[in-house]
Design an enzyme around this catalytic site. Sequence first.
Site, PDB file in Angstrom:
ATOM      1  N   ASN A  20      -1.400   8.321  -1.503  1.00  0.00           N
ATOM      2  CA  ASN A  20      -1.980   9.309  -0.749  1.00  0.00           C
ATOM      3  C   ASN A  20      -0.890  10.608  -1.198  1.00  0.00           C
ATOM      4  O   ASN A  20      -0.172  12.075  -0.954  1.00  0.00           O
ATOM      5  CB  ASN A  20      -0.609   9.382  -0.221  1.00  0.00           C
ATOM      6  CG  ASN A  20       0.716   7.854  -0.902  1.00  0.00           C
ATOM      7  OD1 ASN A  20       0.601   7.625  -1.677  1.00  0.00           O
ATOM      8  ND2 ASN A  20       1.500   7.957   0.148  1.00  0.00           N
ATOM      9  N   GLU A  43       5.719  -0.397  -5.869  1.00  0.00           N
ATOM     10  CA  GLU A  43       5.930   0.268  -4.659  1.00  0.00           C
ATOM     11  C   GLU A  43       5.277   0.140  -3.859  1.00  0.00           C
ATOM     12  O   GLU A  43       4.371   0.411  -3.865  1.00  0.00           O
ATOM     13  CB  GLU A  43       6.289   2.033  -5.534  1.00  0.00           C
ATOM     14  CG  GLU A  43       7.549   2.426  -6.874  1.00  0.00           C
ATOM     15  CD  GLU A  43       8.615   2.133  -6.102  1.00  0.00           C
ATOM     16  OE1 GLU A  43       9.081   2.325  -4.561  1.00  0.00           O
ATOM     17  OE2 GLU A  43       9.951   2.366  -6.384  1.00  0.00           O
ATOM     18  N   CYS A  98       4.865   6.118   2.288  1.00  0.00           N
ATOM     19  CA  CYS A  98       5.249   5.085   2.613  1.00  0.00           C
ATOM     20  C   CYS A  98       6.419   4.871   3.080  1.00  0.00           C
ATOM     21  O   CYS A  98       6.674   4.141   3.422  1.00  0.00           O
ATOM     22  CB  CYS A  98       5.369   4.722   1.039  1.00  0.00           C
ATOM     23  SG  CYS A  98       5.678   5.989  -0.168  1.00  0.00           S
ATOM     24  N   GLU A 113      11.095   3.287  -9.016  1.00  0.00           N
ATOM     25  CA  GLU A 113      11.125   4.771  -9.740  1.00  0.00           C
ATOM     26  C   GLU A 113      12.269   5.921  -9.679  1.00  0.00           C
ATOM     27  O   GLU A 113      13.128   5.190  -8.657  1.00  0.00           O
ATOM     28  CB  GLU A 113       9.940   4.635  -8.713  1.00  0.00           C
ATOM     29  CG  GLU A 113       8.996   4.316  -9.339  1.00  0.00           C
ATOM     30  CD  GLU A 113       7.105   4.853  -9.303  1.00  0.00           C
ATOM     31  OE1 GLU A 113       6.878   5.156  -8.188  1.00  0.00           O
ATOM     32  OE2 GLU A 113       6.646   4.070  -9.781  1.00  0.00           O
TER      33      GLU A 113
HETATM   34  P1  NAD Z   1      -4.154   0.005  -1.611  1.00  0.00           P
HETATM   35  O1  NAD Z   1      -2.625  -1.197  -1.850  1.00  0.00           O
HETATM   36  O2  NAD Z   1      -4.780  -0.349  -1.679  1.00  0.00           O
HETATM   37  O3  NAD Z   1      -4.432   0.529  -3.596  1.00  0.00           O
HETATM   38  C1  NAD Z   1      -3.353   1.285  -3.895  1.00  0.00           C
HETATM   39  C2  NAD Z   1      -4.307   0.872  -5.481  1.00  0.00           C
HETATM   40  O4  NAD Z   1      -3.975  -0.554  -6.094  1.00  0.00           O
HETATM   41  C3  NAD Z   1      -5.555   1.599  -5.832  1.00  0.00           C
HETATM   42  O5  NAD Z   1      -5.956   2.277  -6.995  1.00  0.00           O
HETATM   43  C4  NAD Z   1      -6.357   0.308  -5.758  1.00  0.00           C
HETATM   44  O6  NAD Z   1      -7.405   0.520  -6.577  1.00  0.00           O
HETATM   45  C5  NAD Z   1      -5.850  -0.853  -6.427  1.00  0.00           C
HETATM   46  N1  NAD Z   1      -5.694  -2.217  -6.032  1.00  0.00           N
HETATM   47  C6  NAD Z   1      -6.295  -2.547  -5.048  1.00  0.00           C
HETATM   48  N2  NAD Z   1      -6.723  -3.822  -5.280  1.00  0.00           N
HETATM   49  C7  NAD Z   1      -5.776  -4.127  -6.189  1.00  0.00           C
HETATM   50  C8  NAD Z   1      -6.243  -5.138  -7.362  1.00  0.00           C
HETATM   51  N3  NAD Z   1      -6.388  -7.038  -6.661  1.00  0.00           N
HETATM   52  N4  NAD Z   1      -5.079  -5.409  -8.353  1.00  0.00           N
HETATM   53  C9  NAD Z   1      -5.044  -4.180  -9.210  1.00  0.00           C
HETATM   54  N5  NAD Z   1      -4.827  -3.256  -7.914  1.00  0.00           N
HETATM   55  C10 NAD Z   1      -5.568  -3.066  -7.589  1.00  0.00           C
HETATM   56  O7  NAD Z   1      -3.439   1.163  -1.668  1.00  0.00           O
HETATM   57  P2  NAD Z   1      -3.654   1.935  -1.038  1.00  0.00           P
HETATM   58  O8  NAD Z   1      -4.289   2.002   0.312  1.00  0.00           O
HETATM   59  O9  NAD Z   1      -3.804   3.589  -1.900  1.00  0.00           O
HETATM   60  O10 NAD Z   1      -2.280   3.782  -0.620  1.00  0.00           O
HETATM   61  C11 NAD Z   1      -1.604   3.166   0.887  1.00  0.00           C
HETATM   62  C12 NAD Z   1      -0.806   2.242   1.087  1.00  0.00           C
HETATM   63  O11 NAD Z   1       0.400   2.570  -0.349  1.00  0.00           O
HETATM   64  C13 NAD Z   1       0.403   2.152   1.943  1.00  0.00           C
HETATM   65  O12 NAD Z   1       1.130   0.684   2.341  1.00  0.00           O
HETATM   66  C14 NAD Z   1       1.971   2.890   1.712  1.00  0.00           C
HETATM   67  O13 NAD Z   1       3.035   2.451   1.738  1.00  0.00           O
HETATM   68  C15 NAD Z   1       2.162   2.639   0.188  1.00  0.00           C
HETATM   69  N6  NAD Z   1       2.530   3.440  -1.246  1.00  0.00           N
HETATM   70  C16 NAD Z   1       4.171   3.439  -1.034  1.00  0.00           C
HETATM   71  C17 NAD Z   1       4.727   3.950  -2.218  1.00  0.00           C
HETATM   72  C18 NAD Z   1       5.607   3.834  -2.641  1.00  0.00           C
HETATM   73  O14 NAD Z   1       6.751   4.162  -3.473  1.00  0.00           O
HETATM   74  N7  NAD Z   1       6.340   2.466  -1.900  1.00  0.00           N
HETATM   75  C19 NAD Z   1       4.040   5.214  -2.584  1.00  0.00           C
HETATM   76  C20 NAD Z   1       3.249   6.114  -1.849  1.00  0.00           C
HETATM   77  C21 NAD Z   1       1.963   5.018  -1.246  1.00  0.00           C
END
Ligand code: NAD
Length: 487
Positions: A152, A249, A283, A461
């Site tokens: 995002n 996060e 998020c 962060e």
């Molecule tokens: P996601 O969890 O599908 O993927 C996040 C990242 O993790 C990607 O780069 C992915 O390739 C990697 N990943 C997936 N499985 C993994 C594993 N087993 N080991 C290591 N890496 C792995 O998330 P998304 O769909 O890309 O993003 C949306 C989510 O992120 C939402 O839940 C949102 O709330 C959260 N988010 C949180 C914040 C925050 O700062 N708290 C900010 C932005 C998004």
Amino acid sequence: MRAQPKASHYINGRYVEDEQGAVIDVLYPATGETIARVHSATENIVELAMEAARSAQPAWARLKPVERGRILRRAAELVLARNDDLARLETLNTGKALQETLVADAPSAAEALEFFGGAVASFTGEQVDLGQSFGYTRREPLGVCVGIGAWNYPIQIAGWKAAPALAMGNAMVFKPSELTPLTALALAEIFTEAGLPDGLFNVVQGLGNVGATLVTHPATAKVSLTGSVETGRKVQALAGGKMKHATMELGGKSPLIVFDDADVKNAVGGALLANFYSTGQICSNGTRVFVQKGIYEHFLDDLTRRTKAIRLGDPLDPETHLGPLISRAQRDKVMGYIAIGQEEGATLHLGGGTPKLQGFEGGYYVEPTIFTEVGDHMRIAREEIFGPVMSVLTFEEEDEVIARANDTEFGLAAGVFTRDLARAHRVIAALDAGTCWINAYNLTPVELPFGGFKQSGIGRENARAALAHYSQLKSVYVEMGDVESPY
Ligand code: NAD
């Protein structure tokens, strides 16, 4: 529309390719067309990146903090100077409206570089008086840190992780989301141009399996993930199994509470920012909007009128407010939740459809959507949707709304709108959330720590808190007298 990078990965100060890695197509979410193609990192690429980071880090850590900071601040200037190009690339990468990416994405990464480039020099240990003797603490870097990003805010996330990590004397290997691999590469180029020594910021592409390989790699000292709670649990377990430092996060289902003495115009503005900015893919979004009964009608009227005026369309048109969602899968997920909300008995007050936009028929658009008559038990009020879907709930009493707001496994963020400041502080203190706003929503200045309670995360962060999470403390006892030994 093409946005092909020079190669898939950036290691040791230059672009690197390994065509043995599986192909990842990069799509423009507004049209569904392929704009670039990168390869997932092979084992060879992961090793190259980890080795580059491992060997570059000790000399970097030996520089004075002001010397490291100067390079980061130069990178901040370059990011800002290239903001127009970076914003356009981020818009192609994510589908987010240019109106947003111009002000919220690369500028936020630049702000982190500027802040940490300055703050690190005063982030020092303590001197401790021990009577005859004394002690002191040193803040030392961890070594090689792995950053894993969500889709995002791709360049912002890369900047938020790289800036404190590098400022503190660490090296970083960053894996962007497989959906948005482009702008982290642009940031890596800028670091090199700013004078960052080779090997300190490396970008490798790939899906979750590459992320997992990086987390468990013997050279990794710390991982910082931005992603979903589900992924966070897996990464935390992997990191814990190898005793690595971890910052998580993760997602949320945050409450935004509007009391009946609130300035309605501001409260509606907050609710709109809390639900529709970045097409709802934030998020910290306040997707459970609790409105006190006394102003409910007034609030809903204003909310409806202003939501109807939101312009969906071509993300590159500066007049467009809202672009598409990131992918077909995300659109299907969001549309699934809109169907669930109706099945559960909530009232679909506004939106809920997929608009037909000329020239963007292949895009993943969803109308800004408002549900009313939402019950706390409904899935649309309990689960993170990550799309432009707001649930409006009503309440009568302060204690009641606090209990309902806290009745969730998440704890990322919360907001309160009221003119009664004593109540504002009392309610914020009672909410289980790491990042809170009073009479505002979704502002995340680098000067304030950002992160979640409960399932929404571990660590922080931004601000000096992030420097703590990218360092380890060494305690040093200094004896000023003789050693007292019974032997
Ligand atoms: P996601 O969890 O599908 O993927 C996040 C990242 O993790 C990607 O780069 C992915 O390739 C990697 N990943 C997936 N499985 C993994 C594993 N087993 N080991 C290591 N890496 C792995 O998330 P998304 O769909 O890309 O993003 C949306 C989510 O992120 C939402 O839940 C949102 O709330 C959260 N988010 C949180 C914040 C925050 O700062 N708290 C900010 C932005 C998004």
